[in-house]
Design a protein around this motif. Structure first.
Motif, PDB file in Angstrom:
ATOM      1  N   LEU A 145      21.061 -48.815 110.613  1.00 33.19           N
ATOM      2  CA  LEU A 145      21.343 -47.521 109.681  1.00 33.19           C
ATOM      3  C   LEU A 145      22.481 -47.480 110.908  1.00 33.19           C
ATOM      4  N   ARG A 146      23.680 -47.242 110.025  1.00 30.45           N
ATOM      5  CA  ARG A 146      25.035 -46.659 110.634  1.00 30.45           C
ATOM      6  C   ARG A 146      25.699 -45.922 109.717  1.00 30.45           C
ATOM      7  N   GLU A 147      25.914 -46.490 108.480  1.00 27.82           N
ATOM      8  CA  GLU A 147      26.668 -45.830 107.295  1.00 27.82           C
ATOM      9  C   GLU A 147      25.819 -45.295 106.311  1.00 27.82           C
ATOM     10  N   ILE A 148      26.480 -44.635 105.501  1.00 27.15           N
ATOM     11  CA  ILE A 148      25.721 -44.059 104.328  1.00 27.15           C
ATOM     12  C   ILE A 148      25.099 -45.109 103.450  1.00 27.15           C
ATOM     13  N   ASP A 149      25.879 -46.367 103.161  1.00 30.35           N
ATOM     14  CA  ASP A 149      25.509 -47.383 102.537  1.00 30.35           C
ATOM     15  C   ASP A 149      24.096 -47.903 103.067  1.00 30.35           C
ATOM     16  N   ASP A 150      24.026 -48.087 104.295  1.00 28.42           N
ATOM     17  CA  ASP A 150      22.830 -48.271 105.000  1.00 28.42           C
ATOM     18  C   ASP A 150      21.718 -47.504 104.607  1.00 28.42           C
ATOM     19  N   ALA A 151      21.854 -46.177 104.877  1.00 31.62           N
ATOM     20  CA  ALA A 151      20.977 -45.118 104.569  1.00 31.62           C
ATOM     21  C   ALA A 151      20.303 -45.332 103.160  1.00 31.62           C
ATOM     22  N   ASP A 152      21.143 -45.519 102.228  1.00 27.88           N
ATOM     23  CA  ASP A 152      20.827 -45.863 100.814  1.00 27.88           C
ATOM     24  C   ASP A 152      19.965 -47.069 100.645  1.00 27.88           C
ATOM     25  N   LYS A 153      20.422 -48.135 101.278  1.00 28.35           N
ATOM     26  CA  LYS A 153      19.401 -49.389 101.203  1.00 28.35           C
ATOM     27  C   LYS A 153      17.962 -48.874 101.665  1.00 28.35           C
ATOM     28  N   LEU A 154      17.968 -48.243 102.791  1.00 34.57           N
ATOM     29  CA  LEU A 154      16.657 -47.897 103.526  1.00 34.57           C
ATOM     30  C   LEU A 154      15.858 -46.908 102.442  1.00 34.57           C
ATOM     31  N   VAL A 155      16.727 -45.712 102.015  1.00 35.77           N
ATOM     32  CA  VAL A 155      15.818 -44.933 100.917  1.00 35.77           C
ATOM     33  C   VAL A 155      15.285 -45.842  99.675  1.00 35.77           C
ATOM     34  N   GLU A 156      15.996 -46.744  99.457  1.00 33.16           N
ATOM     35  CA  GLU A 156      15.309 -47.690  98.255  1.00 33.16           C
ATOM     36  C   GLU A 156      14.363 -48.421  98.663  1.00 33.16           C
ATOM     37  N   ALA A 157      14.385 -49.147  99.803  1.00 35.50           N
ATOM     38  CA  ALA A 157      13.185 -49.872 100.582  1.00 35.50           C
ATOM     39  C   ALA A 157      11.910 -49.123 100.480  1.00 35.50           C
ATOM     40  N   ILE A 158      12.247 -47.671 101.156  1.00 35.88           N
ATOM     41  CA  ILE A 158      11.054 -46.672 101.495  1.00 35.88           C
ATOM     42  C   ILE A 158      10.383 -46.596  99.964  1.00 35.88           C
ATOM     43  N   LYS A 159      11.131 -46.348  99.139  1.00 34.99           N
ATOM     44  CA  LYS A 159      10.532 -46.052  97.645  1.00 34.99           C
ATOM     45  C   LYS A 159       9.722 -47.185  97.058  1.00 34.99           C
ATOM     46  N   ALA A 160      10.487 -48.442  97.211  1.00 34.43           N
ATOM     47  CA  ALA A 160       9.692 -49.620  96.893  1.00 34.43           C
ATOM     48  C   ALA A 160       8.464 -50.053  97.619  1.00 34.43           C
ATOM     49  N   LYS A 161       8.468 -49.847  98.959  1.00 37.88           N
ATOM     50  CA  LYS A 161       7.463 -50.171  99.756  1.00 37.88           C
ATOM     51  C   LYS A 161       6.528 -49.102 100.100  1.00 37.88           C
ATOM     52  N   LYS A 162       6.471 -47.935  99.338  1.00 32.99           N
ATOM     53  CA  LYS A 162       5.735 -46.689  99.612  1.00 32.99           C
ATOM     54  C   LYS A 162       4.467 -46.948 100.283  1.00 32.99           C
ATOM     55  N   GLY A 163       4.208 -46.496 101.414  1.00 32.20           N
ATOM     56  CA  GLY A 163       2.831 -46.683 102.127  1.00 32.20           C
ATOM     57  C   GLY A 163       2.425 -47.950 102.635  1.00 32.20           C
ATOM     58  N   GLY A 164       3.547 -48.793 102.734  1.00 26.51           N
ATOM     59  CA  GLY A 164       3.645 -50.099 103.404  1.00 26.51           C
ATOM     60  C   GLY A 164       3.543 -49.915 104.878  1.00 26.51           C
ATOM     61  N   LYS A 165       3.967 -51.195 105.679  1.00 26.45           N
ATOM     62  CA  LYS A 165       4.025 -51.291 106.903  1.00 26.45           C
ATOM     63  C   LYS A 165       5.392 -51.567 107.375  1.00 26.45           C
ATOM     64  N   ALA A 166       5.639 -50.614 108.426  1.00 21.65           N
ATOM     65  CA  ALA A 166       7.184 -50.656 109.011  1.00 21.65           C
ATOM     66  C   ALA A 166       7.208 -50.929 110.430  1.00 21.65           C
ATOM     67  N   VAL A 167       8.029 -51.786 110.802  1.00 22.41           N
ATOM     68  CA  VAL A 167       8.401 -52.238 112.281  1.00 22.41           C
ATOM     69  C   VAL A 167       9.923 -51.576 112.579  1.00 22.41           C
ATOM     70  N   VAL A 168       9.605 -50.926 113.446  1.00 22.74           N
ATOM     71  CA  VAL A 168      11.196 -50.286 114.039  1.00 22.74           C
ATOM     72  C   VAL A 168      10.993 -51.009 115.513  1.00 22.74           C
ATOM     73  N   VAL A 169      12.478 -51.805 115.660  1.00 30.88           N
ATOM     74  CA  VAL A 169      12.783 -52.800 116.636  1.00 30.88           C
ATOM     75  C   VAL A 169      13.829 -51.737 117.645  1.00 30.88           C
ATOM     76  N   GLY A 170      13.363 -51.073 118.754  1.00 28.03           N
ATOM     77  CA  GLY A 170      14.254 -50.436 119.565  1.00 28.03           C
ATOM     78  C   GLY A 170      13.431 -49.230 119.820  1.00 28.03           C
ATOM     79  N   GLY A 171      13.521 -48.643 120.919  1.00 26.66           N
ATOM     80  CA  GLY A 171      13.087 -47.316 121.522  1.00 26.66           C
ATOM     81  C   GLY A 171      14.158 -46.253 121.940  1.00 26.66           C
ATOM     82  N   GLY A 172      15.286 -46.256 121.351  1.00 22.07           N
ATOM     83  CA  GLY A 172      16.196 -45.163 121.637  1.00 22.07           C
ATOM     84  C   GLY A 172      16.194 -44.358 120.716  1.00 22.07           C
ATOM     85  N   TYR A 173      17.444 -43.502 120.541  1.00 17.44           N
ATOM     86  CA  TYR A 173      17.595 -42.624 119.401  1.00 17.44           C
ATOM     87  C   TYR A 173      17.047 -43.212 117.932  1.00 17.44           C
TER      88      TYR A 173
END
Length: 435
Positions: A145-173
């Motif tokens: 996640l850096r630019e609005i294109d990245d955010a749009d891809k993430l929104v699509e993935a969230i919709k497609a995988k609703k209620g699924g499993k997510a792994v976040v790599v990194g413990g900063g902001y």
């Protein structure tokens, strides 16, 4: 191949570009004098919205709602605003060559842009795991996640995988804000980072313990002291599992990587002086080359109150450094000058029902105060950092606007402290009584 010439060129279309454009407009820039060249397809916007509001399942932030300069309470600069001001907004244009000696920029399409004064506002790019040859890091749904294109891809993935499993790599902001956003979207979330506690560059272990407990209560699994070393994918190329260095495997429908950024200075290597990973500037954001300025994430500048050179990656500095550079440019044209940049470092974050602010420097001894019980409905706590007998930094979770202003004032004025125990007992009142 087209060739265009401008008096001023801002290279980069992020937050700094929007605020620099506003300052140029205030200073009376003439139509046709200023161009913003951006590889993004949209006008400058407030980037923090991407990790804070863009991913909400309801009432999500969308353009035109967060165009610059709305983030600091200013006017929303729609694409039409730039036209009205006579500012050329050159979008979807990647600059692949910069020749400082000839004052020339060349785009990927071969277009040539000449300038008299250049403001480098290229910002940062995310560090990608594929840069380190991590196996499977190019699998589908391994996202950044850096630019609005990245955010749009993430929104699509969230919709497609609703209620699924997510792994976040990194413990900063990014790790903390996106883990919260994914939980709000009903994902089963694991957050993985190598450090002993989250946000280690800012948080003390005690502050981090509050957020880790709060996130755990919200259903986020926190895995510390290890890193992602590989990914496996389904036959369709979508990520399936994350392999950790400690031998564990985590199922994943989505992986979001937030392991830091890298200032985008490549175009100018060997042409301008660098320091601490950024382009070295003075207190007016001038580089060592006449008529070339650098602002925001790419600038390493003198932090006046601490007497050293630093590079600061934060939206507040991106806004203020851009304004400072334009004021300096316009003042110099009239034979005058402006005050040197005197910046108080400021960071903030919002996630779940939490909201914190930090001002100053986190060096020396720290003192925690207030209610840091993560199970309380409205926890309010903070910390002071004391160095050489003075308060140099202040942090507050759950503060009101007036209280946040008070801790900013303390970090700026750096009052003396007689006793750490007395400071702990005074807590927030130490700051509020000094307003």
């Amino acid at each position: 191949m087209a060739e265009k010439s401008f008096k001023y060129v801002i290279l980069g279309g992020g937050v700094s570009a929007g605020y620099a454009a506003r300052e140029f407009a205030k200073q009376g820039v003439r139509p046709g004098e200023l161009a913003i060249i951006s590889k993004e397809a949209v006008a400058p916007y407030e980037r923090p919205a991407l990790s804070k509001g863009y991913l909400f399942p309801e009432g999500a932030a969308r353009l035109p709602g967060f165009y610059a300069c709305v983030g600091s309470g200013g006017e929303k600069q729609l694409p039409e605003w730039y036209k009205e001001k006579g500012i050329d907004l050159i979008l979807s244009t990647e600059i692949v060559k910069a020749d400082i000696a000839s004052k020339t920029l060349v785009s990927a399409a071969g277009d040539i842009f000449k300038y008299q004064t250049l403001i480098i506002a290229t910002g940062s790019t995310v560090i990608r795991l594929s840069d380190f040859g991590v196996q499977g890091a190019d699998s589908k749904n391994v996202l950044y996640l850096r630019e609005i294109d990245d955010a749009d891809k993430l929104v699509e993935a969230i919709k497609a995988k609703k209620g699924g499993k997510a792994v976040v790599v990194g413990g900063g902001y990014i790790g903390l804000e996106l883990s919260a956003a994914l939980r709000i979207n009903d994902f089963d979330v694991s957050m993985v980072f190598p450090e002993p506690w989250c946000m280690p560059r800012l948080f003390t272990p005690e502050i981090a313990a509050f957020y880790e407990a709060y996130y755990t209560d919200k259903g986020v699994e926190i895995i510390k002291g290890t890193v992602a070393v590989g990914f496996t994918a389904h036959p369709n190329g979508e990520v399936k599992e994350v392999q950790l260095k400690d031998g564990r495997s985590l199922e994943a429908d989505i992986v979001i990587v937030g392991v830091g950024g890298r200032p985008m200075t490549t175009l100018f290597k060997g042409q301008v002086e660098e320091d601490k990973g950024g382009i070295k500037t003075d207190g007016f954001f001038r580089t060592n080359i006449p008529d070339v300025y650098a602002v925001g994430d790419v600038a390493t500048f003198p932090l006046k109150m601490y007497g050293d050179m630093r590079r600061v990656e934060h939206v507040d500095h991106s806004r203020k450094s851009a304004e400072q550079a334009v004021k300096a440019i316009k003042a110099a044209e009239k034979g005058g000058s402006v005050e040197q940049y005197d910046y108080l470092p400021y960071f903030y974050s919002r996630s779940f029902d939490l909201s914190w602010q930090f001002y100053g420097d986190n060096v020396g001894n720290s003192v925690l105060f207030g209610d840091s019980n993560p199970k309380d409905p409205k926890p309010k706590f903070g910390a002071y950092w004391i160095n050489e007998g003075k308060v140099v930094g202040a942090f507050l979770e759950g503060g009101s606007p007036e209280e946040n202003k008070a801790i900013a004032n303390v970090a700026s004025s750096r009052p003396e402290v007689e006793s750490l125990d007395a400071l702990m007992k005074q807590g927030l009142s130490f700051a509020t009584t000094k307003m």
